[in-house]
Design a protein around this motif. Structure first.
Motif, PDB file in Angstrom:
ATOM      1  N   MET A   1       1.172  -1.358   0.154  1.00 50.26           N
ATOM      2  CA  MET A   1      -0.009   0.100   0.057  1.00 50.26           C
ATOM      3  C   MET A   1       0.969   1.195  -0.032  1.00 50.26           C
ATOM      4  SD  MET A   1      -2.898   1.117   2.742  1.00 50.26           S
ATOM      5  CE  MET A   1      -4.221  -0.226   2.444  1.00 50.26           C
ATOM      6  N   ARG A   3       1.416   5.664   0.389  1.00 53.79           N
ATOM      7  CA  ARG A   3       1.257   6.669   1.499  1.00 53.79           C
ATOM      8  C   ARG A   3      -0.274   6.768   1.689  1.00 53.79           C
ATOM      9  NH1 ARG A   3       3.696  11.795   2.628  1.00 53.79           N
ATOM     10  NH2 ARG A   3       2.848  11.052   4.712  1.00 53.79           N
ATOM     11  N   LEU A   4      -0.838   7.002   2.894  1.00 51.31           N
ATOM     12  CA  LEU A   4      -2.108   7.021   3.261  1.00 51.31           C
ATOM     13  C   LEU A   4      -2.440   8.512   3.280  1.00 51.31           C
ATOM     14  CD1 LEU A   4      -2.328   4.668   6.454  1.00 51.31           C
ATOM     15  CD2 LEU A   4      -3.084   4.261   4.055  1.00 51.31           C
ATOM     16  N   PHE A   5      -1.519   9.360   3.760  1.00 49.42           N
ATOM     17  CA  PHE A   5      -1.747  10.822   4.003  1.00 49.42           C
ATOM     18  C   PHE A   5      -1.406  11.440   2.579  1.00 49.42           C
ATOM     19  CE2 PHE A   5      -1.524   9.577   8.508  1.00 49.42           C
ATOM     20  CZ  PHE A   5      -2.762  10.436   8.957  1.00 49.42           C
ATOM     21  N   VAL A  10      -6.216  12.083   4.888  1.00 51.84           N
ATOM     22  CA  VAL A  10      -6.303  10.744   4.124  1.00 51.84           C
ATOM     23  C   VAL A  10      -7.804  10.919   3.287  1.00 51.84           C
ATOM     24  CG1 VAL A  10      -6.813   8.152   4.344  1.00 51.84           C
ATOM     25  CG2 VAL A  10      -5.213   9.371   5.928  1.00 51.84           C
ATOM     26  N   ASP A  17     -12.204   3.198  -0.709  1.00 48.54           N
ATOM     27  CA  ASP A  17     -10.740   3.336  -0.380  1.00 48.54           C
ATOM     28  C   ASP A  17     -10.576   3.650   0.861  1.00 48.54           C
ATOM     29  OD1 ASP A  17     -10.136   3.439  -3.566  1.00 48.54           O
ATOM     30  OD2 ASP A  17     -10.949   5.405  -3.550  1.00 48.54           O
ATOM     31  N   LEU A  18     -11.441   4.481   1.226  1.00 46.40           N
ATOM     32  CA  LEU A  18     -11.507   4.691   2.880  1.00 46.40           C
ATOM     33  C   LEU A  18     -12.563   3.969   3.594  1.00 46.40           C
ATOM     34  CD1 LEU A  18     -10.420   6.710   5.057  1.00 46.40           C
ATOM     35  CD2 LEU A  18     -12.237   8.359   4.092  1.00 46.40           C
ATOM     36  N   LEU A  22      -9.740   1.114   7.687  1.00 47.27           N
ATOM     37  CA  LEU A  22      -8.870   1.881   7.614  1.00 47.27           C
ATOM     38  C   LEU A  22      -9.242   3.084   8.572  1.00 47.27           C
ATOM     39  CD1 LEU A  22      -6.329   2.847   6.194  1.00 47.27           C
ATOM     40  CD2 LEU A  22      -7.479   4.036   4.394  1.00 47.27           C
ATOM     41  N   VAL A  26      -6.324   4.321  11.399  1.00 49.47           N
ATOM     42  CA  VAL A  26      -5.567   5.282  11.513  1.00 49.47           C
ATOM     43  C   VAL A  26      -5.948   6.137  12.670  1.00 49.47           C
ATOM     44  CG1 VAL A  26      -5.678   7.839  10.449  1.00 49.47           C
ATOM     45  CG2 VAL A  26      -5.545   5.677   8.950  1.00 49.47           C
ATOM     46  N   GLU A 130       1.058   7.013  10.478  1.00 43.90           N
ATOM     47  CA  GLU A 130       0.902   6.205   9.103  1.00 43.90           C
ATOM     48  C   GLU A 130       1.688   4.732   9.164  1.00 43.90           C
ATOM     49  OE1 GLU A 130       2.607   6.914   4.738  1.00 43.90           O
ATOM     50  OE2 GLU A 130       0.767   8.087   5.259  1.00 43.90           O
ATOM     51  N   ALA A 133      -0.204   2.625  11.679  1.00 46.61           N
ATOM     52  CA  ALA A 133      -1.520   2.422  10.846  1.00 46.61           C
ATOM     53  C   ALA A 133      -1.428   1.127   9.924  1.00 46.61           C
ATOM     54  CB  ALA A 133      -2.390   3.445  10.334  1.00 46.61           C
ATOM     55  N   LEU A 134      -0.428   1.331   9.265  1.00 46.78           N
ATOM     56  CA  LEU A 134      -0.105   0.179   8.232  1.00 46.78           C
ATOM     57  C   LEU A 134       0.646  -1.214   8.887  1.00 46.78           C
ATOM     58  CD1 LEU A 134       1.148   2.485   5.396  1.00 46.78           C
ATOM     59  CD2 LEU A 134      -1.042   1.320   5.581  1.00 46.78           C
TER      60      LEU A 134
END
Length: 446
Positions: A1, A3-5, A10, A17-18, A22, A26, A130, A133-134
């Motif tokens: 995956m 970058r989230l931000f 986000v 996607d969101l 997730l 986050v 981030e 969260a991942l």
């Protein structure tokens, strides 16, 4: 995956996607990062949202993520993004969370985080959140009294309204304003604050049903408001976007007043009142050359940044300045706000009208906008194309042709394989001709 931000939190299509998973990850990661920085402190988070339907689902996930990590949650409901930033500071909270995709269509949503004081989240904290969260499912969650508590704050909107009225105390009596709330987060508070300030208010697009946010209304669809202002014989119109962190205006003749004009009239008003720090304003490279000419003639210095309100905010904080903004209508008054605030901006615009007894058209005329053409050219390697010798030569030739009467700006897109060619010139024909000539060179260099 990846970058989230992104540049504004986000973002993505809600429930695709969101996802709630997730959002849970986050928000839980944000709380754990805060606790990791101070294990003796139980963090507090303020959470608000715009009225889009997916916000209900994502709010539940974010609240669960925060509380499960040991953070207490203050839920303020549907309020503008700048209201959540203000309340984060007011309540001395450690974190502010906004669920909104701003001016994007209803299916989208986003998670934007504010640090203590309602300021932009520092980049290093964003990276920590981030990564956590991942990293997957956390271990060692708190139990018993360690689980966060959740409380609603029913008077949060009232506290925000009181703050706005204190920040701009001038009476707006005698002004008739049409306000387009985009069926968004300002649908309740914007009409109320303008009424309490003394204006006569006619409300447009302030009946959110979760599905109609930004749907043909608001600051990205301002043409309808322009016609309504003329039909109503109003003094002006104010158009917000879905989360009300910006606004555009319409004068009594139905002419659109953009962010450059709003920023300029606010800058001159603050200069005249002796409140513009260092007689300096911050704007981005996309501000019209007419704005720069107006500020030069007014004796006001302009600090120019890259495109994006985050860069405007950084420049304001680094220089200790108190006014900056973008052509899109994001304006930041750091004496009263930590982020762009469309309601605060509208109050400043109307206060300038009331104070000088001048129509908006007269105040906005401080900026004589040059015709502007923006072309998006699809390319392969955007950075390489933009830096190529043939493109540089074409830009230099155009720059010489325009001289002090116009300008050309060429920049790679931050998100797509595009090179943007922007030209401002004394006439539309000249701007079109030069922009297309340079765009052809850019396309050939790809």
């Amino acid at each position: 995956m990846g970058r989230l931000f992104g540049t504004d939190g986000v973002r993505g299509r809600a429930n695709a996607d969101l996802t709630p998973e997730l959002a849970l990850a986050v928000s839980g990661a944000a709380a754990r990062v805060l606790i990791g920085h101070d294990p003796t402190h139980r963090p507090v988070a303020v959470i608000g949202r715009d009225p889009r339907a997916s916000g209900e689902m994502l709010e539940a996930a974010v609240v669960a993520g925060l509380a499960s990590a040991g953070a207490d949650v203050l839920r303020v409901g549907v309020l503008p993004t700048p209201a959540v930033a203000f309340l984060t500071g007011l309540f001395n909270a450690d974190l502010g969370v906004v669920l909104s995709a701003s001016h994007n269509p209803m299916p989208d949503n986003g998670i934007k985080l504010f640090a203590r004081g309602g300021h932009k989240l520092p980049d290093d904290l964003e990276v920590e959140i981030e990564e956590l969260a991942l990293a997957g499912e956390p271990t060692g969650r708190p139990t018993g009294s360690g689980v966060g508590r959740v409380r609603d704050v029913p008077d949060a909107g009232e506290q925000y309204i009181a703050h706005l009225l204190k920040a701009v105390p001038e009476s707006l009596a005698g002004l008739h304003v049409l306000v387009d709330c985009a069926h968004g987060a300002a649908s309740t508070v914007a009409p109320e604050v303008y009424r309490r300030a003394g204006a006569t208010v006619t409300v447009v697009a302030a009946a959110p049903d979760g599905l109609n946010i930004n749907d043909g209304v608001g600051s990205t669809h301002i043409e309808a408001l322009a016609k309504q202002v003329v039909a109503a014989g109003a003094d002006l119109g104010i158009a917000h976007d879905g989360d009300a962190d910006r606004c555009l205006a319409v004068d009594a003749d139905g002419e659109i007043v953009d962010g450059d004009q709003i920023l300029a009239l606010c800058a001159t008003a603050m200069r005249d009142g002796g409140t513009l720090v260092e007689n300096t304003v911050v704007a981005t490279v996309m501000s019209n050359l007419g704005f720069h000419h107006a500020m030069r003639d007014a004796g006001i210095e302009v600090v120019t940044t890259a495109v994006g309100d985050r860069y405007v905010l950084e420049a304001l904080r680094e220089r200790g300045l108190n006014l900056g903004g973008e052509q899109s209508g994001h304006v930041v008054f750091t004496d009263a706000a930590t982020t762009g605030d469309g309601l605060l901006t509208a109050l400043h615009v109307m206060a300038a009208m009331a104070r000088t007894n001048s129509p908006l058209a007269e105040l906005a005329a401080v900026v004589q906008r040059l015709p502007q053409v923006l072309l998006n050219v699809p390319v392969g390697e955007k950075a390489a194309v933009a830096a190529s010798a043939t493109v540089s030569a074409a830009v230099a030739e155009a720059d010489g042709e325009l001289g002090d009467l116009g300008r050309i700006l060429l920049r790679p897109s931050g998100t797509e394989n595009l090179v943007r060619v922007m030209v401002e010139a004394p006439t539309s024909d000249q701007a079109e001709q030069i922009a297309h000539r340079v765009a052809d060179v850019v396309a050939a260099a790809s």
